[in-house]
Motif scaffolding. Structure first.
Motif, short mmCIF file in Angstrom:
data_model
loop_
_atom_site.label_atom_id
_atom_site.label_comp_id
_atom_site.label_asym_id
_atom_site.label_seq_id
_atom_site.Cartn_x
_atom_site.Cartn_y
_atom_site.Cartn_z
N PRO A 4 27.32 -27.92 -3.98
CA PRO A 4 27.80 -26.59 -3.58
C PRO A 4 27.49 -25.51 -4.63
N PHE A 5 27.55 -25.87 -5.89
CA PHE A 5 27.23 -24.94 -6.97
C PHE A 5 25.79 -24.45 -6.83
N ALA A 6 24.86 -25.37 -6.70
CA ALA A 6 23.45 -25.00 -6.56
C ALA A 6 23.20 -24.29 -5.23
N PHE A 7 23.87 -24.75 -4.18
CA PHE A 7 23.69 -24.15 -2.86
C PHE A 7 24.08 -22.67 -2.87
N LEU A 8 25.18 -22.33 -3.51
CA LEU A 8 25.61 -20.94 -3.56
C LEU A 8 24.62 -20.06 -4.32
N PHE A 9 24.10 -20.58 -5.42
CA PHE A 9 23.12 -19.81 -6.19
C PHE A 9 21.86 -19.57 -5.35
N LEU A 10 21.34 -20.64 -4.72
CA LEU A 10 20.11 -20.52 -3.94
C LEU A 10 20.32 -19.66 -2.69
N LEU A 11 21.45 -19.84 -2.04
CA LEU A 11 21.73 -19.03 -0.85
C LEU A 11 21.86 -17.56 -1.20
N GLY A 12 22.51 -17.26 -2.31
CA GLY A 12 22.64 -15.87 -2.74
C GLY A 12 21.28 -15.23 -2.99
N ARG A 13 20.37 -15.99 -3.61
CA ARG A 13 19.03 -15.45 -3.88
C ARG A 13 18.23 -15.30 -2.59
N LEU A 14 18.36 -16.28 -1.69
CA LEU A 14 17.64 -16.18 -0.42
C LEU A 14 18.10 -14.98 0.40
N GLN A 15 19.38 -14.67 0.35
CA GLN A 15 19.88 -13.51 1.09
C GLN A 15 19.44 -12.20 0.46
N ALA A 16 19.10 -12.24 -0.82
CA ALA A 16 18.68 -11.02 -1.51
C ALA A 16 17.18 -10.74 -1.35
N VAL A 17 16.43 -11.70 -0.83
CA VAL A 17 14.99 -11.49 -0.63
C VAL A 17 14.80 -10.46 0.48
N PRO A 18 14.04 -9.41 0.23
CA PRO A 18 13.83 -8.39 1.26
C PRO A 18 13.12 -8.97 2.48
N GLY A 19 13.62 -8.65 3.65
CA GLY A 19 13.02 -9.15 4.89
C GLY A 19 11.64 -8.59 5.14
N GLU A 20 11.35 -7.44 4.54
CA GLU A 20 10.03 -6.83 4.73
C GLU A 20 8.91 -7.69 4.17
N VAL A 47 16.08 -18.67 -10.31
CA VAL A 47 17.36 -19.30 -9.98
C VAL A 47 17.26 -20.81 -10.18
N ILE A 48 16.15 -21.40 -9.77
CA ILE A 48 15.95 -22.84 -9.95
C ILE A 48 15.92 -23.17 -11.45
N ALA A 49 15.27 -22.33 -12.25
CA ALA A 49 15.23 -22.56 -13.69
C ALA A 49 16.62 -22.45 -14.30
N LEU A 50 17.38 -21.46 -13.87
CA LEU A 50 18.76 -21.31 -14.36
C LEU A 50 19.59 -22.53 -13.99
N LEU A 51 19.48 -22.99 -12.76
CA LEU A 51 20.21 -24.18 -12.34
C LEU A 51 19.79 -25.40 -13.13
N GLY A 52 18.51 -25.51 -13.44
CA GLY A 52 18.04 -26.63 -14.26
C GLY A 52 18.64 -26.61 -15.65
N VAL A 53 18.68 -25.44 -16.27
CA VAL A 53 19.27 -25.33 -17.61
C VAL A 53 20.76 -25.61 -17.56
N LEU A 54 21.46 -25.05 -16.59
CA LEU A 54 22.90 -25.29 -16.48
C LEU A 54 23.21 -26.75 -16.22
N ARG A 55 22.45 -27.40 -15.36
CA ARG A 55 22.69 -28.83 -15.09
C ARG A 55 22.37 -29.67 -16.32
N PHE A 56 21.35 -29.28 -17.06
CA PHE A 56 21.02 -29.99 -18.30
C PHE A 56 22.18 -29.91 -19.28
N ILE A 57 22.72 -28.71 -19.43
CA ILE A 57 23.86 -28.53 -20.34
C ILE A 57 25.07 -29.31 -19.84
N MET A 58 25.33 -29.26 -18.54
CA MET A 58 26.47 -29.99 -17.98
C MET A 58 26.30 -31.50 -18.16
N THR A 59 25.07 -31.98 -18.03
CA THR A 59 24.81 -33.41 -18.19
C THR A 59 25.02 -33.82 -19.64
#
Length: 124
Positions: A4-20, A47-59
């Motif tokens: 869910p943590f990663a899903f929210l980050f990715l979903l937020g970025r996908l919604q911010a991508v301009p439809g144009e 966002v994927i890079a940020l999630l990778g760094v955060l998961r690395f730190i959490m691990t």
């Protein structure tokens, strides 16, 4: 557990991508695979890079599951469990502090690498 943590980050970025952008690619005749590879994936990479760094730190700081399940035995001793063992079982505060500082320095290096390569420099 962390989906869910990663899903929210990715979903937020996908919604911010301009439809144009996707609409222009569709008008130009891009296939769905090309739209994903050339439009969505570059938008998601920070966002994927940020999630990778955060998961690395959490691990690296994972303590509760490892300690509760195995106590660090049977080849599952991670750095955080080792610091805890030095601090409590061996009462070696100096060794525990030294290992914790080394862990912190390693994590700071990874965060510095992330900041160096994935933060955009914007000129005004």
């Amino acid at each position: 557990r962390y989906f869910p943590f990663a899903f929210l980050f990715l979903l937020g970025r996908l919604q911010a991508v301009p439809g144009e952008l996707e609409e222009a690619a569709r008008v130009d005749g891009a296939t769905p695979t090309q739209r994903f590879r050339h439009i969505l994936l570059p938008q998601l990479m920070p966002v994927i890079a940020l999630l990778g760094v955060l998961r690395f730190i959490m691990t690296f700081n994972k303590f509760d599951d490892v300690y509760l399940l195995t106590g660090g035995s049977a080849g599952t001793e991670v750095v955080s469990v080792r610091v805890y063992q030095f601090l409590t079982a061996r009462t070696d505060i100096g060794a525990a502090a030294a290992q914790a500082v080394v862990l912190a320095v390693v994590l700071i290096v990874f965060v510095a690498i992330y900041l160096r390569f994935f933060t955009g420099r914007r000129e005004v």
